[in-house]
Design a protein around this motif. Structure first.
Motif, PDB file in Angstrom:
ATOM      1  N   ALA A   7       0.728  -1.134   0.165  1.00  0.00           N
ATOM      2  CA  ALA A   7      -0.115   0.000  -0.004  1.00  0.00           C
ATOM      3  C   ALA A   7       0.840   1.164  -0.030  1.00  0.00           C
ATOM      4  CB  ALA A   7      -0.753   0.043   1.016  1.00  0.00           C
ATOM      5  N   ILE A   8       0.210   2.329  -0.229  1.00  0.00           N
ATOM      6  CA  ILE A   8       0.732   3.694  -0.300  1.00  0.00           C
ATOM      7  C   ILE A   8       0.096   4.580   0.812  1.00  0.00           C
ATOM      8  CG2 ILE A   8       1.313   5.844  -1.362  1.00  0.00           C
ATOM      9  CD1 ILE A   8       1.575   4.021  -3.955  1.00  0.00           C
ATOM     10  N   VAL A   9       0.713   5.161   1.699  1.00  0.00           N
ATOM     11  CA  VAL A   9       0.012   6.051   2.623  1.00  0.00           C
ATOM     12  C   VAL A   9      -0.647   7.348   1.793  1.00  0.00           C
ATOM     13  CG1 VAL A   9       0.105   7.238   4.640  1.00  0.00           C
ATOM     14  CG2 VAL A   9       1.333   5.256   4.424  1.00  0.00           C
ATOM     15  N   THR A  23      -4.688   6.462   6.210  1.00  0.00           N
ATOM     16  CA  THR A  23      -5.334   6.022   5.217  1.00  0.00           C
ATOM     17  C   THR A  23      -4.761   5.155   4.192  1.00  0.00           C
ATOM     18  OG1 THR A  23      -7.396   7.598   5.364  1.00  0.00           O
ATOM     19  CG2 THR A  23      -7.162   6.356   3.312  1.00  0.00           C
ATOM     20  N   LEU A  24      -4.776   4.012   3.767  1.00  0.00           N
ATOM     21  CA  LEU A  24      -3.874   3.156   2.726  1.00  0.00           C
ATOM     22  C   LEU A  24      -4.661   3.120   1.391  1.00  0.00           C
ATOM     23  CD1 LEU A  24      -2.478   0.431   5.301  1.00  0.00           C
ATOM     24  CD2 LEU A  24      -1.318   2.571   4.659  1.00  0.00           C
ATOM     25  N   TYR A  25      -3.876   3.023   0.459  1.00  0.00           N
ATOM     26  CA  TYR A  25      -4.497   2.805  -0.653  1.00  0.00           C
ATOM     27  C   TYR A  25      -3.654   1.486  -1.150  1.00  0.00           C
ATOM     28  CZ  TYR A  25      -7.129   2.128  -5.056  1.00  0.00           C
ATOM     29  OH  TYR A  25      -7.923   1.479  -5.785  1.00  0.00           O
ATOM     30  N   ILE A  54       4.539   7.051   2.035  1.00  0.00           N
ATOM     31  CA  ILE A  54       5.177   5.892   2.066  1.00  0.00           C
ATOM     32  C   ILE A  54       4.554   4.659   1.277  1.00  0.00           C
ATOM     33  CG2 ILE A  54       6.006   3.871   3.714  1.00  0.00           C
ATOM     34  CD1 ILE A  54       7.654   6.451   3.827  1.00  0.00           C
ATOM     35  N   TYR A  55       5.531   4.153   0.381  1.00  0.00           N
ATOM     36  CA  TYR A  55       5.179   2.602  -0.216  1.00  0.00           C
ATOM     37  C   TYR A  55       5.720   1.373   0.583  1.00  0.00           C
ATOM     38  CZ  TYR A  55       5.275  -0.897  -3.898  1.00  0.00           C
ATOM     39  OH  TYR A  55       4.949  -2.028  -4.369  1.00  0.00           O
TER      40      TYR A  55
END
Length: 254
Positions: A7-9, A23-25, A54-55
């Motif tokens: 995920a990416i923040v 929240t993460l995507y 951040i990834y």
């Protein structure tokens, strides 16, 4: 139940004295929110991985309510973006678009890749304004508000359009120009770029340099369209617009 996601923040909110809700995507599940307990403490193992952009690989405990972040390992920090005010502003804008235009736990085809590649291109030196315009065009499908770009939205003519109508939701030809006196005039370059950005495979994106006039034309049309049809307001937009007005560097079209 423990779940590992890539995920990416895209958003962080302080919660109490020591915690954060992030929240993460995610690649696997779309957008999810999790509690990062103790993440505001300097020595917390979660402090570094709960920063914007951040990834990473995240281990989440999923119960009946909000999940809890148990562990995170950084894959890419996009440090160059987080240390550059202009890059961070563009990145925050596209991250907020993802947050506002997607539903929780719904996976959108290719969106994770679009987000990652946009951040990676910005960090690698691509023009962040161009990347943002491309991302805006790609997000139209996600938002369910895609315009008519293949032909005149009024009569169906496939001749080269001369304007973009917010009212009718797409390009209009010269014969239909009288139907919308508020339509945005479009150069042939802008017509080509709007179509290109909508269809573009970001994996194949090269270096695109545009004149300021072209950038402004694209921005006016895309922003006006989102304002009319998206139903969302992005807090990051005002600051980003201020930065864009301060950018005085000349560019040339390709």
């Amino acid at each position: 139940m423990l779940d590992r996601v890539e995920a990416i923040v895209i958003r962080t909110v302080d919660y109490g004295e020591t915690n954060k809700i992030i929240t993460l995507y995610t690649k696997e599940r779309g957008k999810i929110g999790v509690m990062a307990r103790g993440a505001k403490k300097p020595r917390s193992q979660l402090s570094a991985v709960s920063q914007p952009f951040i990834y990473g690989s995240f281990v989440i405990y999923k119960g009946s309510g909000l999940g809890t972040l148990n562990q995170g390992d950084t894959i890419s920090s996009f440090r160059k973006i987080r240390e550059d005010l202009t890059l961070a502003a563009y990145a925050m804008y596209i991250a907020e678009m993802v947050d506002k235009l997607t539903e929780e736990n719904q996976r959108y085809l290719w969106l994770f890749d679009w987000l990652y590649l946009s951040l990676e291109k910005m960090a690698s030196g691509a023009d962040p304004e161009v990347i943002t315009r491309i991302f805006e065009m790609k997000m139209l499908d996600v938002a369910g508000i895609s315009p008519q770009l293949d032909q005149c939205v009024c009569c169906g003519s496939t001749e080269t359009p001369v304007a973009f109508s917010i009212r009718f939701g797409g390009f209009i030809c010269r014969s239909c120009l009288h139907r919308d006196e508020h339509a945005f005039p479009c150069s042939s370059q802008t017509v080509r770029l709007l179509r290109l950005f909508y269809e573009m495979n970001l994996h194949r994106l090269g270096n695109i340099s545009l004149k300021k006039e072209t950038k402004q034309e694209l921005k006016q049309i895309i922003r006006a369209y989102y304002d009319e049809y998206s139903g969302v307001t992005l807090k990051s937009r005002r600051f980003l617009d201020q930065l864009e007005r301060m950018d005085l560097g000349p560019n040339i079209d390709t």
